[in-house]
Design an enzyme around this catalytic site. Structure first.
Site, PDB file in Angstrom:
ATOM      1  NE  ARG A   5      -2.563  -1.304   3.534  1.00  0.00           N
ATOM      2  CZ  ARG A   5      -2.792  -0.989   4.596  1.00  0.00           C
ATOM      3  NH1 ARG A   5      -3.941  -0.333   4.974  1.00  0.00           N
ATOM      4  NH2 ARG A   5      -2.015  -1.142   5.752  1.00  0.00           N
ATOM      5  CB  ILE A 427     -23.761   5.747  10.682  1.00  0.00           C
ATOM      6  CG1 ILE A 427     -24.850   6.910   9.814  1.00  0.00           C
ATOM      7  CG2 ILE A 427     -23.976   4.347   9.618  1.00  0.00           C
ATOM      8  CD1 ILE A 427     -26.155   6.721   9.810  1.00  0.00           C
ATOM      9  N   GLY A 428     -22.615   4.611  13.635  1.00  0.00           N
ATOM     10  CA  GLY A 428     -21.811   3.379  14.305  1.00  0.00           C
ATOM     11  C   GLY A 428     -20.316   3.739  14.797  1.00  0.00           C
ATOM     12  CB  CYS A 512      -6.890  -0.640   0.806  1.00  0.00           C
ATOM     13  SG  CYS A 512      -5.732   0.324  -0.368  1.00  0.00           S
ATOM     14  CD  GLU A 661     -24.869   9.156  -0.234  1.00  0.00           C
ATOM     15  OE1 GLU A 661     -25.211   8.146  -1.043  1.00  0.00           O
ATOM     16  OE2 GLU A 661     -24.441  10.131  -0.809  1.00  0.00           O
ATOM     17  CG  HIS A 690     -16.942   9.159   2.420  1.00  0.00           C
ATOM     18  ND1 HIS A 690     -18.143   8.870   2.701  1.00  0.00           N
ATOM     19  CD2 HIS A 690     -16.297   7.912   1.907  1.00  0.00           C
ATOM     20  CE1 HIS A 690     -18.298   7.530   2.469  1.00  0.00           C
ATOM     21  NE2 HIS A 690     -17.184   6.815   2.431  1.00  0.00           N
ATOM     22  CB  CYS A 722     -21.387   6.771   5.929  1.00  0.00           C
ATOM     23  SG  CYS A 722     -20.608   4.992   6.080  1.00  0.00           S
TER      24      CYS A 722
HETATM   25  N1  GLN Z   1     -21.661   1.088  11.068  1.00  0.00           N
HETATM   26  C1  GLN Z   1     -20.567   1.189  10.021  1.00  0.00           C
HETATM   27  C2  GLN Z   1     -19.814   2.445  10.675  1.00  0.00           C
HETATM   28  O1  GLN Z   1     -20.460   3.330  11.147  1.00  0.00           O
HETATM   29  C3  GLN Z   1     -21.202   1.502   8.848  1.00  0.00           C
HETATM   30  C4  GLN Z   1     -20.267   1.654   7.704  1.00  0.00           C
HETATM   31  C5  GLN Z   1     -20.707   1.764   6.261  1.00  0.00           C
HETATM   32  O2  GLN Z   1     -21.919   1.773   6.025  1.00  0.00           O
HETATM   33  N2  GLN Z   1     -19.980   1.617   5.292  1.00  0.00           N
HETATM   34  O3  GLN Z   1     -18.570   2.775  10.367  1.00  0.00           O
HETATM   35 ZN    ZN Z   2     -22.318   3.748   5.471  1.00  0.00          ZN
END
Ligand code: GLN
Ligand code: ZN
Length: 752
Positions: A5, A427-428, A512, A661, A690, A722
């Site tokens: 990488r 989202i977590g 990655c 999203e 992002h 996300c």
């Molecule tokens: N629960 C995951 C997080 O928050 C969801 C990630 C994702 O949707 N790619 O990281």
């Molecule tokens: Zn997500």
């Protein structure tokens, strides 16, 4: 990326301003040279150039064509510079300017993400980025007479979006063709005899306009001084085969791994003038090929067209495969004997080529070895578990249905969990800082004990719970600090999965993933997340959401065994997740999110194959989620795909709450809900995670108001796009504060 990488590391040093542009470019050149030389050493005859990208090859094509929205500050005359290129990819808040990134989405049915080109009415195109020409020259200078690769105009435009929504991007075809002609012309003058032009759009259902665009585009490009290898992958040409064969190009590459049906069809049509490139070795998976079978597939083509008219190749670019199995130290000997990564796939091609050119006797040792490996894999006791087979056989239709319909569940959930209107959540994941990664690495290396590691995680969880409380979030999460990756973490605790040390594949930009290898029947020997969710819930009176990855996503982001249908493997994973969901419920967790960000990406490219996929994918999610009481709230989450065409299937998953999203596309997804009334609750993402950019509370509020135009107030949740694992705390905190503030303002404006 480089086997270690290297590109990721160089990019991240450059973005952090720890390295200058020259060191980034030098490292990139070293990576390209290493890849060219390793192909040459393996005995590959035709080596591509121009396949290297600093971020994404679709963005490179947009840059090449000068399709740069004016806000990124590139002047209409100068070549595009790297800061502007990266601003398009990642957004930028440099120099007091505030530039969001361009939209990003998944490349066909892969987990590679490309930057969506943005074109506006009156767009002018010009050669603004000469990378493909420069890299060809660089290869030649290094002694590699490479074949340059470009993304073809029709696929490029079909992936683009018009920013003002007026014109169909394909209507820009005549405007981009002169730039393509210029590029081909320059390549020809520098000595290229062939150019590979990728048009994977040809394996999808084409509109009449797209068909006309292909004829029109290639009639023009045929006049250039180079031969074109029109390259298709990810499926059968199907009803586009005649179109492809009639285009005035010198060569056609077809994917015979996914597009198994088209081989016989091509032989029947006998396109004697065309050089055929046969995609024989699977570029999307990691299993060793059955070499004799590949020889058998290719032989009739050689007989029909002559060996000078047949090229053999991987099915698609090897970017979707890890680089080199020789670097693996985690896999046992038996598994190693079943696998081939990119570097090993080159060797497979070379053996098949020799068998075709010199006869199978010349490679009998390799062919026998290959046959032995195939047999050993089929017969291995590690693949089949009678317990798993029994459980599958005992699946009943009730197991994929919640006990009551949504309306009854909503009442039960409201009685057990009290939430304000427009509840806020995340989202977590929370930032995976250097400290978190270092602790994991130290645990792996045995530098700290399991007890020390768990104490560290508990501290991180506690800090994050307190922070969420102080910011006023309504539904908390534990932060996912124990997870390296949302699939790998689960795979490591399930049987039937194997892991690599360096099996990295690019997901987007420098990011990655290391997909697990599912080689056998899947089972969950013990709970996987209950300890962390239960600990986090014990710290707070606010509801805490348990966090799981769903079966379809685990499947999509793994390298999956190819000896049984994917649907069957998915159902096995669904049963394992179902057990975890029930254990979380039993431990007092009242909300459980089962992430399915990859549901859309697994959608077959052809409409006729979609229903079957959606049926088993939705059923798998329901098997995983339906084992709980009405009062337990099931969430799901999806991201970075177009969802408008599958909203009915998303609704059929019957999650109580869906977060999805939508900020990067400015809530475009809501368009689908104008026509289709989404029945349950939904949190359209209100800011793009992002990008390091911090959103303002006003812009979040504006998006929420937009959402309220199509959703009932009681349906709307407030959350980011996300998880936040790729972000830093310094952006995360102000962003979430702005989000909570926006939700509060919305409650004042729309009292219940
Ligand atoms: N629960 C995951 C997080 O928050 C969801 C990630 C994702 O949707 N790619 O990281
Ligand atoms: Zn997500």
């Amino acid at each position: 990326m480089g086997a270690g990488r290297e590109l990721k590391k160089a990019l991240e040093r450059y973005w952090a301003s720890d390295a200058d542009e020259k060191s980034l470019r030098d490292e990139a050149a070293r990576i390209r040279a290493a890849h060219w030389n390793s192909q040459s050493a393996a005995g590959i005859d035709i080596i591509p150039s121009g396949d290297f990208s600093f971020y994404d090859h679709v963005l490179d094509t947009a840059a090449m064509l000068g399709a740069v929205p004016p806000r990124y500050g590139a002047s209409a005359m100068d070549p595009l510079n790297l800061p502007a290129y990266f601003a398009m990819a990642r957004g930028s808040q440099a120099g007091g300017r505030d530039l969001p990134a361009l939209e990003m989405t998944k490349w066909f049915d892969t987990n590679y993400h490309y930057i969506v080109p943005e074109i506006s009415t009156g767009q002018r195109f010009r050669l603004a980025f000469t990378q493909v020409i420069d890299q060809f020259e660089e290869a030649v200078a290094g002694g590699i007479p490479a074949r340059p690769v470009i993304l073809g105009p029709v696929t490029f435009l079909s992936l683009a979006k018009s920013s003002d929504g007026v014109e169909d991007p394909l209507s820009f075809l005549d405007a981009v063709l002169p730039v393509y002609e210029d590029v081909l012309d320059r390549l020809a003058r520098k000595g290229a005899s062939w150019v590979q032009v990728d048009e994977p759009l040809l394996v999808t259902d084409l509109s009449d306009q797209a068909r006309r665009a292909f004829k029109h585009a290639y009639a023009h490009l045929a006049a250039s001084g180079v031969k074109l290898m029109l390259t298709t992958y990810f499926g059968d040409l199907g009803d586009n085969l005649d179109l492809a064969l009639k285009l005035p190009v010198s060569g056609l590459h077809v994917d015979l791994v996914r597009g198994t049906r088209q081989g016989a069809e091509i032989l029947r049509k006998k396109p004697v003038e065309t050089v055929l490139s046969l995609g024989l070795v699977d570029g999307r998976n990691v299993w060793k090929a059955d070499l004799q079978e590949l020889v058998n597939t290719a032989r009739p083509f050689v007989d029909a067209f002559g060996s000078d008219h047949v090229i053999i190749a991987p099915s698609c670019s090897l970017i979707h495969c890890p680089e080199d199995l020789a670097k693996e130290t985690l896999l046992d000997v038996e598994l190693l004997g079943w696998l081939a990564f990119a570097r090993q796939k080159l060797d497979e091609l070379v053996v098949v080529a020799r068998a075709l050119n010199e006869g199978t006797a010349s490679v009998s040792v390799q062919l026998e070895e290959s046959a032995r490996r195939q047999k050993s894999r089929r017969a291995s006791a590690r693949i089949h578990s009678p317990r798993v087979q029994e459980r599958l056989a005992s699946l009943t239709p009730e197991m994929s249905r919640r006990a009551s319909p949504y309306a009854a569940r909503r009442t039960a959930q409201a009685a057990s969990i009290s939430l304000p209107l427009f509840p806020t959540t995340t989202i977590g994941s929370f930032p995976q800082t250097q400290k978190v990664r270092a602790a994991r690495a130290e645990r792996r290396a045995g530098i700290i004990t399991q007890a020390q590691y768990e104490k560290f995680l508990e501290e991180e969880i506690e800090r994050t719970v307190r922070l969420q409380e102080s910011m006023g979030l309504d539904v908390l999460v534990h932060g996912e600090f124990e997870r390296n990756d949302m699939v790998e973490y689960f795979g490591e605790m399930l049987s039937g999965f194997a892991f690599t040390r360096n099996g990295w594949v690019q997901s987007y930009g420098s990011r990655c993933v290391k997909p697990p290898v599912i080689f056998g029947d899947v089972e969950r020997p013990r709970p996987m997340t209950v300890r962390w969710s239960a600990y986090a819930q014990s710290l707070t009176r606010k509801p805490l959401k348990g966090m799981l990855t769903g079966p379809v996503t685990i499947l999509a982001w793994s390298f999956v065994r190819d000896d049984q249908p994917r649907s069957l493997t998915c159902r096995q994973i669904a049963l394992a997740i179902r057990d975890e969901v029930r254990d979380l419920e039993a431990a007092g967790i009242r909300m459980i999110q089962i992430d399915e960000p990859a549901l859309r990406e697994g959608l077959p490219l052809r409409a006729e194959d979609r229903k079957a996929y959606l049926d088993w994918a939705v059923e798998s999610f329901r098997i995983a989620s339906s084992g709980v009481k009405d009062a337990t709230q099931i969430h799901t989450h999806m991201c970075y795909s177009e969802f408008n065409d599958i909203v009915a299937s998303i609704a059929a998953m019957d999650a109580d709450v869906l977060s999805v999203e939508s900020a990067r596309s400015r809530m475009e997804l809501l368009g689908a809900f104008r026509a289709f009334r989404y029945p349950n609750e939904i949190g359209p993402g209100v800011y793009d995670i992002h990008s390091p950019r911090v959103p303002s509370s006003e812009e979040i509020l504006a998006l929420l108001e937009k959402a309220l135009a199509v959703l009932a107030p009681g349906q709307l949740w407030v959350n980011p796009d996300c998880g936040l694992k790729t972000r830093q705390w310094k952006e995360t905190e102000p962003s979430l504060v702005a989000m909570v503030h926006a939700a509060k303002t919305l409650r004042e404006r729309h009292p219940a």
